[in-house]
Design an enzyme around this catalytic site. Structure first.
Site, PDB file in Angstrom:
ATOM      1  N   LYS A 265       0.824  -1.211   0.000  1.00  0.00           N
ATOM      2  CA  LYS A 265       0.000   0.000   0.000  1.00  0.00           C
ATOM      3  C   LYS A 265       0.861   1.266   0.000  1.00  0.00           C
ATOM      4  N   LEU A 266       2.136   1.116   0.372  1.00  0.00           N
ATOM      5  CA  LEU A 266       3.034   2.261   0.570  1.00  0.00           C
ATOM      6  C   LEU A 266       2.482   3.198   1.637  1.00  0.00           C
TER       7      LEU A 266
ATOM      8  N   LYS B  27      -2.180  -9.210  15.416  1.00  0.00           N
ATOM      9  CA  LYS B  27      -1.347 -10.260  14.812  1.00  0.00           C
ATOM     10  C   LYS B  27      -1.840 -11.646  15.258  1.00  0.00           C
TER      11      LYS B  27
ATOM     12  N   LEU C 127      13.366   1.013  17.807  1.00  0.00           N
ATOM     13  CA  LEU C 127      14.410   1.397  18.754  1.00  0.00           C
ATOM     14  C   LEU C 127      15.772   1.697  18.116  1.00  0.00           C
TER      15      LEU C 127
ATOM     16  N   THR D   1      -5.762  -3.541   8.581  1.00  0.00           N
ATOM     17  CA  THR D   1      -4.709  -4.180   7.768  1.00  0.00           C
ATOM     18  C   THR D   1      -4.377  -5.573   8.279  1.00  0.00           C
TER      19      THR D   1
ATOM     20  N   ASP E  26      -3.725  -2.068  -1.678  1.00  0.00           N
ATOM     21  CA  ASP E  26      -4.100  -2.079  -0.254  1.00  0.00           C
ATOM     22  C   ASP E  26      -4.781  -3.426   0.033  1.00  0.00           C
TER      23      ASP E  26
ATOM     24  N   THR F 185       4.753 -12.676  14.896  1.00  0.00           N
ATOM     25  CA  THR F 185       5.645 -12.119  15.908  1.00  0.00           C
ATOM     26  C   THR F 185       5.593 -12.922  17.202  1.00  0.00           C
ATOM     27  N   ASP F 186       6.662 -12.823  17.982  1.00  0.00           N
ATOM     28  CA  ASP F 186       6.646 -13.457  19.308  1.00  0.00           C
ATOM     29  C   ASP F 186       5.703 -12.728  20.274  1.00  0.00           C
ATOM     30  N   GLU F 187       5.301 -11.493  19.911  1.00  0.00           N
ATOM     31  CA  GLU F 187       4.470 -10.711  20.841  1.00  0.00           C
ATOM     32  C   GLU F 187       3.096 -11.342  21.077  1.00  0.00           C
TER      33      GLU F 187
ATOM     34  N   TYR G  69      -1.534  -4.045  18.701  1.00  0.00           N
ATOM     35  CA  TYR G  69      -0.717  -4.653  17.632  1.00  0.00           C
ATOM     36  C   TYR G  69      -0.669  -6.163  17.792  1.00  0.00           C
ATOM     37  N   SER G  70      -0.267  -6.635  18.967  1.00  0.00           N
ATOM     38  CA  SER G  70      -0.080  -8.089  19.100  1.00  0.00           C
ATOM     39  C   SER G  70      -1.418  -8.820  19.046  1.00  0.00           C
TER      40      SER G  70
ATOM     41  N   GLY H  21       1.214  -0.559  29.022  1.00  0.00           N
ATOM     42  CA  GLY H  21       1.169  -2.027  28.932  1.00  0.00           C
ATOM     43  C   GLY H  21       2.462  -2.634  28.410  1.00  0.00           C
TER      44      GLY H  21
HETATM   45  P1  NAD Z   1       7.173  -2.412   8.276  1.00  0.00           P
HETATM   46  O1  NAD Z   1       6.233  -1.562   9.050  1.00  0.00           O
HETATM   47  O2  NAD Z   1       8.578  -1.950   8.070  1.00  0.00           O
HETATM   48  O3  NAD Z   1       6.580  -2.686   6.817  1.00  0.00           O
HETATM   49  C1  NAD Z   1       5.239  -3.006   6.620  1.00  0.00           C
HETATM   50  C2  NAD Z   1       4.940  -2.898   5.125  1.00  0.00           C
HETATM   51  O4  NAD Z   1       3.568  -3.264   4.924  1.00  0.00           O
HETATM   52  C3  NAD Z   1       5.119  -1.499   4.554  1.00  0.00           C
HETATM   53  O5  NAD Z   1       5.802  -1.546   3.332  1.00  0.00           O
HETATM   54  C4  NAD Z   1       3.690  -1.005   4.371  1.00  0.00           C
HETATM   55  O6  NAD Z   1       3.545  -0.047   3.326  1.00  0.00           O
HETATM   56  C5  NAD Z   1       2.952  -2.309   4.072  1.00  0.00           C
HETATM   57  N1  NAD Z   1       1.521  -2.218   4.387  1.00  0.00           N
HETATM   58  C6  NAD Z   1       0.964  -1.738   5.537  1.00  0.00           C
HETATM   59  N2  NAD Z   1      -0.388  -1.763   5.439  1.00  0.00           N
HETATM   60  C7  NAD Z   1      -0.677  -2.285   4.220  1.00  0.00           C
HETATM   61  C8  NAD Z   1      -1.898  -2.571   3.532  1.00  0.00           C
HETATM   62  N3  NAD Z   1      -3.099  -2.299   4.077  1.00  0.00           N
HETATM   63  N4  NAD Z   1      -1.823  -3.129   2.313  1.00  0.00           N
HETATM   64  C9  NAD Z   1      -0.622  -3.401   1.726  1.00  0.00           C
HETATM   65  N5  NAD Z   1       0.552  -3.113   2.318  1.00  0.00           N
HETATM   66  C10 NAD Z   1       0.525  -2.578   3.551  1.00  0.00           C
HETATM   67  O7  NAD Z   1       7.127  -3.826   8.967  1.00  0.00           O
HETATM   68  P2  NAD Z   1       8.287  -4.915   9.181  1.00  0.00           P
HETATM   69  O8  NAD Z   1       9.038  -4.568  10.394  1.00  0.00           O
HETATM   70  O9  NAD Z   1       8.989  -5.118   7.898  1.00  0.00           O
HETATM   71  O10 NAD Z   1       7.399  -6.194   9.526  1.00  0.00           O
HETATM   72  C11 NAD Z   1       6.953  -7.075   8.498  1.00  0.00           C
HETATM   73  C12 NAD Z   1       6.155  -8.204   9.128  1.00  0.00           C
HETATM   74  O11 NAD Z   1       6.968  -8.892  10.072  1.00  0.00           O
HETATM   75  C13 NAD Z   1       4.927  -7.735   9.898  1.00  0.00           C
HETATM   76  O12 NAD Z   1       3.902  -8.650   9.664  1.00  0.00           O
HETATM   77  C14 NAD Z   1       5.361  -7.774  11.360  1.00  0.00           C
HETATM   78  O13 NAD Z   1       4.261  -8.012  12.203  1.00  0.00           O
HETATM   79  C15 NAD Z   1       6.305  -8.956  11.339  1.00  0.00           C
HETATM   80  N6  NAD Z   1       7.375  -8.953  12.341  1.00  0.00           N
HETATM   81  C16 NAD Z   1       8.221  -7.880  12.447  1.00  0.00           C
HETATM   82  C17 NAD Z   1       9.273  -7.924  13.355  1.00  0.00           C
HETATM   83  C18 NAD Z   1      10.237  -6.768  13.504  1.00  0.00           C
HETATM   84  O14 NAD Z   1      11.056  -6.788  14.423  1.00  0.00           O
HETATM   85  N7  NAD Z   1      10.215  -5.783  12.632  1.00  0.00           N
HETATM   86  C19 NAD Z   1       9.453  -9.064  14.159  1.00  0.00           C
HETATM   87  C20 NAD Z   1       8.554 -10.129  14.034  1.00  0.00           C
HETATM   88  C21 NAD Z   1       7.536 -10.065  13.103  1.00  0.00           C
HETATM   89  O1  DAU Z   2       9.137  -8.825  19.085  1.00  0.00           O
HETATM   90  C1  DAU Z   2       8.822  -8.620  17.734  1.00  0.00           C
HETATM   91  C2  DAU Z   2       8.305  -7.207  17.554  1.00  0.00           C
HETATM   92  O2  DAU Z   2       9.425  -6.342  17.698  1.00  0.00           O
HETATM   93  C3  DAU Z   2       7.636  -6.998  16.201  1.00  0.00           C
HETATM   94  O3  DAU Z   2       6.498  -7.806  16.120  1.00  0.00           O
HETATM   95  C4  DAU Z   2       7.246  -5.533  16.013  1.00  0.00           C
HETATM   96  O4  DAU Z   2       6.719  -5.332  14.711  1.00  0.00           O
HETATM   97  C5  DAU Z   2       8.488  -4.678  16.182  1.00  0.00           C
HETATM   98  O5  DAU Z   2       8.147  -3.306  16.096  1.00  0.00           O
HETATM   99  C6  DAU Z   2       9.146  -4.963  17.534  1.00  0.00           C
HETATM  100  O6  DAU Z   2       8.311  -4.508  18.628  1.00  0.00           O
HETATM  101  P1  DAU Z   2       8.934  -3.750  19.899  1.00  0.00           P
HETATM  102  O7  DAU Z   2       7.869  -2.950  20.532  1.00  0.00           O
HETATM  103  O8  DAU Z   2       9.715  -4.680  20.744  1.00  0.00           O
HETATM  104  O9  DAU Z   2      10.015  -2.800  19.137  1.00  0.00           O
HETATM  105  P2  DAU Z   2      10.437  -1.279  19.327  1.00  0.00           P
HETATM  106  O10 DAU Z   2      11.646  -1.059  18.479  1.00  0.00           O
HETATM  107  O11 DAU Z   2       9.297  -0.340  19.183  1.00  0.00           O
HETATM  108  O12 DAU Z   2      10.893  -1.230  20.861  1.00  0.00           O
HETATM  109  C7  DAU Z   2      11.913  -2.083  21.358  1.00  0.00           C
HETATM  110  C8  DAU Z   2      12.034  -1.824  22.852  1.00  0.00           C
HETATM  111  O13 DAU Z   2      12.562  -0.514  23.063  1.00  0.00           O
HETATM  112  C9  DAU Z   2      10.712  -1.851  23.593  1.00  0.00           C
HETATM  113  O14 DAU Z   2      10.905  -2.414  24.890  1.00  0.00           O
HETATM  114  C10 DAU Z   2      10.326  -0.376  23.729  1.00  0.00           C
HETATM  115  C11 DAU Z   2      11.663   0.310  23.812  1.00  0.00           C
HETATM  116  N1  DAU Z   2      11.734   1.667  23.238  1.00  0.00           N
HETATM  117  C12 DAU Z   2      11.313   1.829  21.950  1.00  0.00           C
HETATM  118  C13 DAU Z   2      11.381   3.064  21.365  1.00  0.00           C
HETATM  119  C14 DAU Z   2      10.895   3.270  19.947  1.00  0.00           C
HETATM  120  C15 DAU Z   2      12.273   2.711  23.962  1.00  0.00           C
HETATM  121  O15 DAU Z   2      12.685   2.558  25.128  1.00  0.00           O
HETATM  122  N2  DAU Z   2      12.336   3.943  23.385  1.00  0.00           N
HETATM  123  C16 DAU Z   2      11.902   4.173  22.101  1.00  0.00           C
HETATM  124  O16 DAU Z   2      11.980   5.325  21.623  1.00  0.00           O
END
Ligand code: NAD
Ligand code: DAU
Length: 355
Positions: free
Chosen positions: A38-39, A165, A201, A107, A66, A136-138, A161-162, A294
């Site tokens: 969807k960008l 998912k 982070l 989404t 989308d 995700t592990d969440e 979010y979790s 939370g």
């Molecule tokens: P991201 O937010 O960087 O990218 C998400 C992408 O999905 C973007 O390109 C966005 O444009 C697209 N998108 C969002 N809504 C949409 C819609 N309605 N239709 C089509 N496209 C859409 O996310 P990420 O960190 O690359 O995560 C990718 C997947 O991995 C997710 O499902 C997330 O839950 C899962 N995941 C992420 C992590 C992590 O640490 N980043 C860890 C475990 C699982």
């Molecule tokens: O565990 C997998 C998940 O990891 C994925 O499913 C999610 O998509 C991904 O966003 C990530 O979730 P977290 O909430 O763990 O990631 P985030 O980078 O937002 O935060 C990591 C930790 O750092 C968390 O305990 C919150 C803390 N944090 C985060 C930010 C952005 C801070 O202390 N300060 C910050 O500014």
């Protein structure tokens, strides 16, 4: 090669971009990639500009789509004989889900449902079809200081979010049991590496260091996350797609747990080294701010199943991964600046910079 037309959802996001690059770098991969995204603010088509130049409209096809709009997904399935979906698209940031859960429901739940329904229409009962769902592990909730999440751990999501998912994971599994659609699911811990949007982070902190802005640590910084280098996640996903048992879930993790504050101190030192500054230079920017609502205390995963069944293992140590990651962000200031000049800037300033 098993699959010739792999549909990637969310390929312009962090993990999707890394995965598409990974796939095209694999000698054994001779098929096509259809990327639908969807960008949103998190999707950056420039990430794949090289892939597009090399393979565009030959082996790589991009559609701005989308997934909450089922008819537009259907149009893509009418054009391509999709035999595998790897579903990354999601709203992925916990903080955003707290400020506004609506998009996450649309989404992550409705979007996944639409994909499953489209597959149900097009998969032609082929045993060779696959729907791989990235989760995700969440979904497992929050751990105390000991213990691990297993594939068998009951779901206990705590954030919008979790919860969204978890809901999508259940739908995917329901389509396996009800309609026999071949599916696999993977649940992964925190990824880090190149192309991660600077709201998460590690890239947020690197960005703030470079701008000499506060480094906002939620609460006391004692929450624990397990970090996996994104390339290792990509190699694992590919192993599941190739050989994972259908109807199964697999956990991925880095076996690399850090409190946020310890991780941040190491990151400060790594950026300082690469910027030729005194080791402690950036630590003065560390600022403790109001905790996330939370806030899950600890995530840690047992990934023996994927190691034993599919011979996967992490290949990048945290030191190597962090060094590479910092190097990438320091060499890609334009990428960061392009993002910051868009929607991201307004959001980040509203939510963090004024604290
Ligand atoms: P991201 O937010 O960087 O990218 C998400 C992408 O999905 C973007 O390109 C966005 O444009 C697209 N998108 C969002 N809504 C949409 C819609 N309605 N239709 C089509 N496209 C859409 O996310 P990420 O960190 O690359 O995560 C990718 C997947 O991995 C997710 O499902 C997330 O839950 C899962 N995941 C992420 C992590 C992590 O640490 N980043 C860890 C475990 C699982
Ligand atoms: O565990 C997998 C998940 O990891 C994925 O499913 C999610 O998509 C991904 O966003 C990530 O979730 P977290 O909430 O763990 O990631 P985030 O980078 O937002 O935060 C990591 C930790 O750092 C968390 O305990 C919150 C803390 N944090 C985060 C930010 C952005 C801070 O202390 N300060 C910050 O500014």
């Amino acid at each position: 090669m098993k699959y010739q037309n792999i549909l990637i959802t969310g390929g312009c996001g962090f993990i999707g971009t890394n995965f598409i690059n990974y796939l095209f770098n694999l000698k054994e991969f001779t098929g096509n990639v259809i990327n639908i995204d969807k960008l949103t603010y998190a999707g950056n088509p420039n990430n794949l500009i090289d892939i597009n130049e090399k393979y565009g409209n030959d082996r790589y096809f991009f559609y701005k789509t989308d997934i909450t709009d089922i008819s537009s997904i259907d149009t893509v399935f009418e054009k391509h004989a999709v035999d595998c979906i790897i579903h990354f698209a999601a709203e992925s940031h916990v903080d955003r889900s707290i400020h506004g859960p609506g998009e996450f429901i649309q989404t992550n739940i409705i979007g996944t449902f639409n994909l499953l329904e489209t597959v149900r229409k097009h998969w032609k009962n082929s045993k060779d079809f696959l729907f791989h769902h990235i989760s995700t592990d969440e979904v497992f909730g929050s751990l105390g200081n000991t213990g691990y999440f297993y594939e068998t751990t009951p779901y206990d999501p705590r954030s919008p979010y979790s919860a969204s998912k978890a809901s999508s994971d259940h739908l995917v599994m329901a389509y396996f049991y009800t309609y026999a659609i071949p599916i696999t699911i993977s649940n992964c811990t925190n990824n880090y590496g190149q192309y991660q949007f600077p709201e998460k982070l590690i890239p947020l902190m690197i960005n703030n260091m470079l701008e000499e802005k506060d480094l906002p640590v939620y609460g006391k910084g004692k929450n624990i996350r397990d970090w996996l280098y994104v390339q290792d996640h990509c190699s694992g996903i590919w192993k599941i797609v190739q050989n994972g048992r259908r109807g199964e879930t697999y956990n991925f993790g880095g076996e690399n747990e850090w409190t946020n504050i310890d991780l941040l101190n190491i990151l400060c030192e790594e950026v300082a080294i690469q910027k030729n500054k005194d080791k402690d230079y950036y630590k003065k920017l560390i600022t403790y701010v109001k905790d996330r609502a939370g806030h899950d205390h600890r995530y840690a995963i047992n990934c023996d199943k994927v190691k034993e069944e599919l011979n996967w293992k992490q290949s990048v140590t945290f030191n190597e991964g962090l060094t590479k990651t910092v190097k990438w962000y320091l060499s890609n200031i334009k990428w960061m600046n392009d993002i910051k000049s868009g929607q991201y800037k307004n959001w980040i300033e509203k939510n963090y910079c004024q604290r």
